[in-house]
Write a protein that holds these residues in place. Structure first.
Motif, PDB file in Angstrom:
ATOM      1  N   LEU A 135       0.745  -1.297   0.009  1.00 55.13           N
ATOM      2  CA  LEU A 135       0.018  -0.121  -0.097  1.00 55.13           C
ATOM      3  C   LEU A 135       0.750   1.194   0.144  1.00 55.13           C
ATOM      4  O   LEU A 135       2.033   1.465   0.630  1.00 55.13           O
ATOM      5  CB  LEU A 135      -1.061   0.124   1.114  1.00 55.13           C
ATOM      6  CG  LEU A 135      -1.860  -1.348   1.375  1.00 55.13           C
ATOM      7  CD1 LEU A 135      -2.793  -1.029   2.718  1.00 55.13           C
ATOM      8  CD2 LEU A 135      -2.494  -1.607   0.204  1.00 55.13           C
ATOM      9  N   SER A 136       0.528   2.404  -0.667  1.00 53.46           N
ATOM     10  CA  SER A 136       1.091   3.674  -0.807  1.00 53.46           C
ATOM     11  C   SER A 136       0.525   4.614  -0.409  1.00 53.46           C
ATOM     12  O   SER A 136      -0.855   4.611  -0.477  1.00 53.46           O
ATOM     13  CB  SER A 136       1.763   3.787  -2.299  1.00 53.46           C
ATOM     14  OG  SER A 136       2.454   2.674  -2.713  1.00 53.46           O
ATOM     15  N   CYS A 137       1.207   5.591   0.331  1.00 53.01           N
ATOM     16  CA  CYS A 137       0.352   6.898   0.710  1.00 53.01           C
ATOM     17  C   CYS A 137       1.275   8.046   0.320  1.00 53.01           C
ATOM     18  O   CYS A 137       2.338   8.277   0.617  1.00 53.01           O
ATOM     19  CB  CYS A 137      -0.013   6.813   2.037  1.00 53.01           C
ATOM     20  SG  CYS A 137      -0.541   8.561   2.901  1.00 53.01           S
ATOM     21  N   LYS A 138       0.310   8.823  -0.542  1.00 57.23           N
ATOM     22  CA  LYS A 138       1.420   9.719  -1.285  1.00 57.23           C
ATOM     23  C   LYS A 138       0.647  11.203  -0.568  1.00 57.23           C
ATOM     24  O   LYS A 138      -0.487  11.387  -0.763  1.00 57.23           O
ATOM     25  CB  LYS A 138       0.994   9.753  -2.728  1.00 57.23           C
ATOM     26  CG  LYS A 138       1.667  11.312  -3.476  1.00 57.23           C
ATOM     27  CD  LYS A 138       3.270  11.178  -3.512  1.00 57.23           C
ATOM     28  CE  LYS A 138       3.583  12.434  -4.435  1.00 57.23           C
ATOM     29  NZ  LYS A 138       4.981  12.678  -4.252  1.00 57.23           N
ATOM     30  N   ALA A 139       1.584  11.848  -0.316  1.00 58.89           N
ATOM     31  CA  ALA A 139       1.408  13.014   0.534  1.00 58.89           C
ATOM     32  C   ALA A 139       1.731  14.243  -0.577  1.00 58.89           C
ATOM     33  O   ALA A 139       2.660  14.543  -0.927  1.00 58.89           O
ATOM     34  CB  ALA A 139       2.045  13.370   1.857  1.00 58.89           C
ATOM     35  N   SER A 140       0.712  15.234  -0.486  1.00 60.43           N
ATOM     36  CA  SER A 140       0.808  16.259  -1.590  1.00 60.43           C
ATOM     37  C   SER A 140       0.461  17.663  -0.817  1.00 60.43           C
ATOM     38  O   SER A 140      -0.111  17.695   0.130  1.00 60.43           O
ATOM     39  CB  SER A 140      -0.237  16.276  -2.719  1.00 60.43           C
ATOM     40  OG  SER A 140      -1.330  16.259  -2.304  1.00 60.43           O
ATOM     41  N   ARG A 141       1.266  18.577  -1.329  1.00 64.01           N
ATOM     42  CA  ARG A 141       0.929  19.938  -0.605  1.00 64.01           C
ATOM     43  C   ARG A 141       1.547  19.876   0.927  1.00 64.01           C
ATOM     44  O   ARG A 141       1.286  20.210   1.498  1.00 64.01           O
ATOM     45  CB  ARG A 141      -0.485  20.376  -0.610  1.00 64.01           C
ATOM     46  CG  ARG A 141      -1.088  20.393  -1.807  1.00 64.01           C
ATOM     47  CD  ARG A 141      -2.412  21.114  -1.858  1.00 64.01           C
ATOM     48  NE  ARG A 141      -3.266  21.242  -3.137  1.00 64.01           N
ATOM     49  CZ  ARG A 141      -4.539  21.624  -3.276  1.00 64.01           C
ATOM     50  NH1 ARG A 141      -5.341  21.740  -2.057  1.00 64.01           N
ATOM     51  NH2 ARG A 141      -5.083  21.492  -4.387  1.00 64.01           N
ATOM     52  N   THR A 142       2.766  19.305   0.678  1.00 61.29           N
ATOM     53  CA  THR A 142       3.893  19.418   2.067  1.00 61.29           C
ATOM     54  C   THR A 142       5.214  19.407   1.710  1.00 61.29           C
ATOM     55  O   THR A 142       5.692  19.048   0.534  1.00 61.29           O
ATOM     56  CB  THR A 142       3.597  18.020   2.740  1.00 61.29           C
ATOM     57  OG1 THR A 142       4.017  18.173   3.967  1.00 61.29           O
ATOM     58  CG2 THR A 142       3.915  16.767   1.980  1.00 61.29           C
ATOM     59  N   ILE A 143       5.776  20.249   2.611  1.00 61.85           N
ATOM     60  CA  ILE A 143       7.178  20.444   1.969  1.00 61.85           C
ATOM     61  C   ILE A 143       7.652  19.417   3.112  1.00 61.85           C
ATOM     62  O   ILE A 143       7.493  18.715   3.944  1.00 61.85           O
ATOM     63  CB  ILE A 143       7.753  21.807   2.573  1.00 61.85           C
ATOM     64  CG1 ILE A 143       7.470  22.026   4.052  1.00 61.85           C
ATOM     65  CG2 ILE A 143       7.051  23.141   1.793  1.00 61.85           C
ATOM     66  CD1 ILE A 143       7.941  23.451   4.548  1.00 61.85           C
ATOM     67  N   LEU A 144       9.140  19.065   2.468  1.00 60.04           N
ATOM     68  CA  LEU A 144      10.145  18.084   3.116  1.00 60.04           C
ATOM     69  C   LEU A 144      10.144  18.046   4.689  1.00 60.04           C
ATOM     70  O   LEU A 144      10.076  17.198   5.327  1.00 60.04           O
ATOM     71  CB  LEU A 144      11.470  18.314   2.447  1.00 60.04           C
ATOM     72  CG  LEU A 144      12.477  17.118   2.918  1.00 60.04           C
ATOM     73  CD1 LEU A 144      11.914  15.722   2.652  1.00 60.04           C
ATOM     74  CD2 LEU A 144      13.678  17.186   2.340  1.00 60.04           C
ATOM     75  N   SER A 145      10.201  19.337   5.383  1.00 61.30           N
ATOM     76  CA  SER A 145      10.443  19.359   6.640  1.00 61.30           C
ATOM     77  C   SER A 145       9.162  19.218   7.472  1.00 61.30           C
ATOM     78  O   SER A 145       9.250  18.183   8.355  1.00 61.30           O
ATOM     79  CB  SER A 145      10.983  20.819   7.144  1.00 61.30           C
ATOM     80  OG  SER A 145       9.887  21.588   6.815  1.00 61.30           O
TER      81      SER A 145
END
Length: 119
Positions: free
Chosen positions: A20-30
């Motif tokens: 399973l994969s969960c892709k986070a968008s609209r977030t910066i690396l920190s």
């Protein structure tokens, strides 16, 4: 605002495996690396339960019922969190949710992905 999108669920025979994969968008690396990430699942007629968690330092913990059969990992570059499930059983059937808790305590849930293991 942060968005979480799960994928990878499906129908798998007992004994099989899934990622399973969960892709986070609209977030910066920190923000991504300073958050705790987890997978929960909810079986039909049951409460949502923790499957696996990874905290910012990299420590992980797993539900007792899944130890040895599941691994949580994250890819900071891809802003993604993964759940590898193996030796699947019918009782693993349910909707699997990605969860993120920020350093400040903000919580986010994905929409869930269905995993079905027929008996």
């Amino acid at each position: 605002q942060l968005q979480l999108a799960e994928s990878g669920g499906g129908l798998v025979q007992a004994g099989g495996s899934l990622r399973l994969s969960c892709k986070a968008s609209r977030t910066i690396l920190s923000e991504f690396t300073s958050s705790s990430w987890a997978w929960y699942r909810q079986a039909p007629g049951k409460e949502r339960e923790l499957v696996a968690r990874v905290v910012p330092g990299g420590s992980t913990n797993y539900a007792d019922s899944l130890k040895g059969r599941v691994t949580i990992s994250r890819d900071n570059v891809r802003r993604s969190v993964y759940l590898d499930l193996g030796s699947l059983r019918p009782e693993d059937t349910g909707v699997y949710y990605c969860y993120r808790r920020s350093r400040l305590g903000d919580e986010y849930w994905g929409q869930g992905t269905q995993v079905t293991v027929p008996s």
